[in-house]
Design a protein around this motif. Sequence first.
Motif, short mmCIF file in Angstrom:
data_model
loop_
_atom_site.label_atom_id
_atom_site.label_comp_id
_atom_site.label_asym_id
_atom_site.label_seq_id
_atom_site.Cartn_x
_atom_site.Cartn_y
_atom_site.Cartn_z
N MET A 146 -23.00 -31.88 -90.99
CA MET A 146 -21.74 -32.59 -90.84
C MET A 146 -20.85 -32.24 -92.03
SD MET A 146 -23.12 -36.28 -89.52
CE MET A 146 -21.45 -36.85 -89.22
N GLY A 147 -20.08 -31.16 -91.87
CA GLY A 147 -19.25 -30.69 -92.97
C GLY A 147 -20.13 -30.18 -94.09
N PRO A 148 -19.94 -30.68 -95.31
CA PRO A 148 -20.77 -30.24 -96.45
C PRO A 148 -22.14 -30.90 -96.48
CG PRO A 148 -19.18 -31.86 -97.19
CD PRO A 148 -18.86 -31.59 -95.73
N MET A 149 -22.40 -31.88 -95.59
CA MET A 149 -23.66 -32.63 -95.63
C MET A 149 -24.63 -32.08 -94.58
SD MET A 149 -22.39 -36.56 -96.13
CE MET A 149 -21.51 -36.54 -94.57
N ILE A 150 -25.92 -32.11 -94.96
CA ILE A 150 -26.99 -31.72 -94.05
C ILE A 150 -27.92 -32.91 -93.88
CG2 ILE A 150 -28.95 -30.18 -93.69
CD1 ILE A 150 -27.53 -28.09 -95.33
N GLN A 151 -28.17 -33.32 -92.64
CA GLN A 151 -29.03 -34.48 -92.36
C GLN A 151 -30.17 -34.06 -91.44
OE1 GLN A 151 -26.97 -37.79 -90.61
NE2 GLN A 151 -28.69 -39.19 -90.92
N GLN A 152 -31.38 -34.51 -91.81
CA GLN A 152 -32.56 -34.22 -90.99
C GLN A 152 -32.94 -35.45 -90.19
OE1 GLN A 152 -35.57 -32.99 -93.69
NE2 GLN A 152 -34.64 -31.01 -94.15
N MET A 153 -33.18 -35.26 -88.89
CA MET A 153 -33.53 -36.37 -87.99
C MET A 153 -34.87 -36.05 -87.32
SD MET A 153 -29.80 -37.17 -86.27
CE MET A 153 -30.46 -38.61 -85.44
N GLN A 154 -35.74 -37.04 -87.35
CA GLN A 154 -37.08 -36.87 -86.77
C GLN A 154 -37.24 -37.80 -85.57
OE1 GLN A 154 -40.50 -37.06 -89.48
NE2 GLN A 154 -41.51 -38.43 -88.01
N SER A 155 -37.83 -37.27 -84.52
CA SER A 155 -38.08 -38.07 -83.32
C SER A 155 -39.37 -37.61 -82.66
CB SER A 155 -36.90 -37.95 -82.33
OG SER A 155 -36.75 -36.61 -81.90
N GLN A 156 -39.97 -38.51 -81.90
CA GLN A 156 -41.22 -38.17 -81.21
C GLN A 156 -40.96 -37.13 -80.14
OE1 GLN A 156 -44.10 -41.32 -79.99
NE2 GLN A 156 -43.72 -40.56 -77.94
N CYS A 157 -41.88 -36.20 -80.05
CA CYS A 157 -41.75 -35.14 -79.06
C CYS A 157 -41.92 -35.72 -77.66
CB CYS A 157 -42.77 -34.03 -79.32
SG CYS A 157 -42.72 -32.71 -78.11
N GLY A 158 -40.94 -35.50 -76.82
CA GLY A 158 -41.01 -36.03 -75.47
C GLY A 158 -41.92 -35.24 -74.56
N ALA A 159 -42.18 -33.99 -74.90
CA ALA A 159 -43.00 -33.15 -74.03
C ALA A 159 -44.47 -33.55 -74.07
CB ALA A 159 -42.84 -31.68 -74.43
N CYS A 160 -44.98 -33.91 -75.27
CA CYS A 160 -46.41 -34.25 -75.41
C CYS A 160 -46.64 -35.71 -75.73
CB CYS A 160 -47.06 -33.39 -76.48
SG CYS A 160 -46.39 -33.67 -78.15
N GLY A 161 -45.56 -36.51 -75.82
CA GLY A 161 -45.72 -37.93 -76.12
C GLY A 161 -46.17 -38.19 -77.53
N GLY A 162 -45.96 -37.24 -78.45
CA GLY A 162 -46.36 -37.42 -79.85
C GLY A 162 -47.77 -37.00 -80.14
N ASN A 163 -48.50 -36.46 -79.14
CA ASN A 163 -49.89 -36.05 -79.37
C ASN A 163 -49.99 -34.68 -80.01
OD1 ASN A 163 -51.11 -38.36 -78.20
ND2 ASN A 163 -50.65 -37.56 -76.16
N GLY A 164 -48.97 -33.86 -79.85
CA GLY A 164 -49.03 -32.51 -80.38
C GLY A 164 -49.82 -31.55 -79.52
N LYS A 165 -50.36 -32.07 -78.41
CA LYS A 165 -51.17 -31.24 -77.53
C LYS A 165 -50.73 -31.45 -76.08
CE LYS A 165 -55.15 -31.56 -80.64
NZ LYS A 165 -56.53 -32.04 -80.81
N SER A 166 -50.92 -30.41 -75.33
CA SER A 166 -50.59 -30.45 -73.91
C SER A 166 -51.87 -30.28 -73.11
CB SER A 166 -49.59 -29.34 -73.58
OG SER A 166 -49.35 -29.29 -72.18
N PHE A 167 -52.13 -31.19 -72.22
CA PHE A 167 -53.35 -31.12 -71.41
C PHE A 167 -53.10 -31.81 -70.07
CE2 PHE A 167 -53.48 -35.09 -73.64
CZ PHE A 167 -54.02 -35.99 -72.74
N GLN A 168 -53.98 -31.52 -69.14
CA GLN A 168 -53.90 -32.15 -67.83
C GLN A 168 -55.25 -32.78 -67.50
OE1 GLN A 168 -52.45 -29.53 -64.79
NE2 GLN A 168 -50.41 -29.34 -65.71
N THR A 169 -55.21 -33.87 -66.75
CA THR A 169 -56.44 -34.57 -66.35
C THR A 169 -56.61 -34.51 -64.84
OG1 THR A 169 -55.29 -36.69 -66.19
CG2 THR A 169 -56.30 -36.15 -68.32
N LYS A 170 -57.84 -34.77 -64.45
CA LYS A 170 -58.14 -34.86 -63.02
C LYS A 170 -59.09 -36.03 -62.79
CE LYS A 170 -62.04 -31.63 -63.26
NZ LYS A 170 -62.65 -30.39 -62.71
N THR A 171 -59.13 -36.53 -61.59
CA THR A 171 -59.99 -37.66 -61.24
C THR A 171 -61.35 -37.15 -60.80
OG1 THR A 171 -58.09 -38.98 -60.57
CG2 THR A 171 -60.25 -39.68 -59.77
N GLU A 172 -62.39 -37.75 -61.36
CA GLU A 172 -63.75 -37.32 -61.07
C GLU A 172 -64.59 -38.51 -60.65
OE1 GLU A 172 -66.75 -35.89 -64.19
OE2 GLU A 172 -65.85 -34.02 -63.49
#
Length: 463
Positions: free
Chosen positions: A128-154
């Motif tokens: 924003m002009g001369p200022m730099i701001q860092q914003m952190q938010s939870q990853c929407g793709a993995c829900g904050g887990n940092g991993k991507s996986f799929q489950t199945k019913t057994e």
Amino acid sequence: KHHPDKGGDPEKFKEITRAYEVLSDADKRSKYDRFGEEGLEDGGGPGDPSDIFESLFGGGGRRGGGGGARRRQKTKDVVQPLKVTLEQMYNGATKKMAITRSVIDKKKGIQECRQCDGRGVRIEVVRMGPMIQQMQSQCGACGGNGKSFQTKTEREVLEVHIQKGSPDNHKVTFREMADEHPDADAGDVVFVLKQQEHSVFKRKGADLFIERKISLVEALCGFTFELTHLDGRKLLVKTSPGEIVKPMAQGFDPLAPQENKTDWEVMENCDCPSIDNVAQADTTDIDTLKKACETQLKRKGLDVGCFVVDERRAYFKQCTREEALAAKKSKKGSTMYVVSDPEAKASFRMMKAVKDEGMPTYKNPFVHGNLFLILTIEFPETLTPEIQQKIRGLLPPPLNTPKWKESDEGVEIHTVADIDPVQSYNSNKVNMSAGGEAYDDDDDDEGGGGRGPGGGGVQCHQQ
């Protein structure tokens, strides 16, 4: 704006840079989440050196050098009640139970989230002009887990083994058979055995009880009856020759829950001064003192066998019943409360039973409890005078022999009848209420009744 070149605070800028380094590095972020700032500096965090239990029981991972990690979380346990019959608990059985759970699809595997590079958070840099701001938010793709996986019913079928003598509410556990998750160990599937009511047998621990009605002839001359046991065996249950069955003592219920409440024997004007006091209380409320013996003092490791109460306080003694009785001395104004003899009511509780025909015990199925008989004696409605006279000649003499005769002067003859005490109490309740309104004196003018205006109220004088 915090950059030193732009007039910002150098220390604040270092904190922001340090935070960015931690959040952008998955390994550093994991250590920070588990051990805090100390974990980043020492590789594991120096736990409290005085907490020896922490180091012994799994919490010592915070000591320098990073040894030991926090215990992994588990997914939620699945608890399922399972109805079982008394026959199944007696003989042992196996039940097949189908469960449906969510498992990780091994074919597709677990992958690092591409959106956040496995960090679980996304960091955006906004200028924003001369200022730099860092914003952190939870990853929407993995829900904050940092991993991507799929489950199945057994669907799986579990064999629940019901061991002989299993107690009611016994738990049969299948480890790690609940839902799966890549960042947690699978929870357990737990089946809780729920014992069903039986039409003939009742259970209390390792003992079995049955109810039977017998006649007065059987009570006096012996009985024999048939019984099919829980394993199908046919039993003939009978009394020994010459044995007499007595009615069960009133007030005793063998199936009532076993209470750990201590009974106390009261001894007025007594004390045991030679036994040291282990505690004292500034109250003379007996119920409170008895409860203290069973709760507070017992938790402190004090097994109180006697306490003495005087006009102001109570004194607790750690001793046996025999020691308290041996040290008993007369002391006016003091009352001793001594633990009752546990065998004093043994004869009161005696019942007819078949030895070793109860339930098998859970830890040793070759050892059985006993089978108790709850016998109800049915008396005949009436007997003719002739039969009564014959029975009287066969039985021991009566305990009550009157000295008065029916023809004596002043003797009233009353014959007993069958009356319901509850109905009798209720029918006379209205005539037993306090108030005295039925006999109020109507003379208001004399005697100083004081009912009218200006009355001086009721005045009582002791003569």
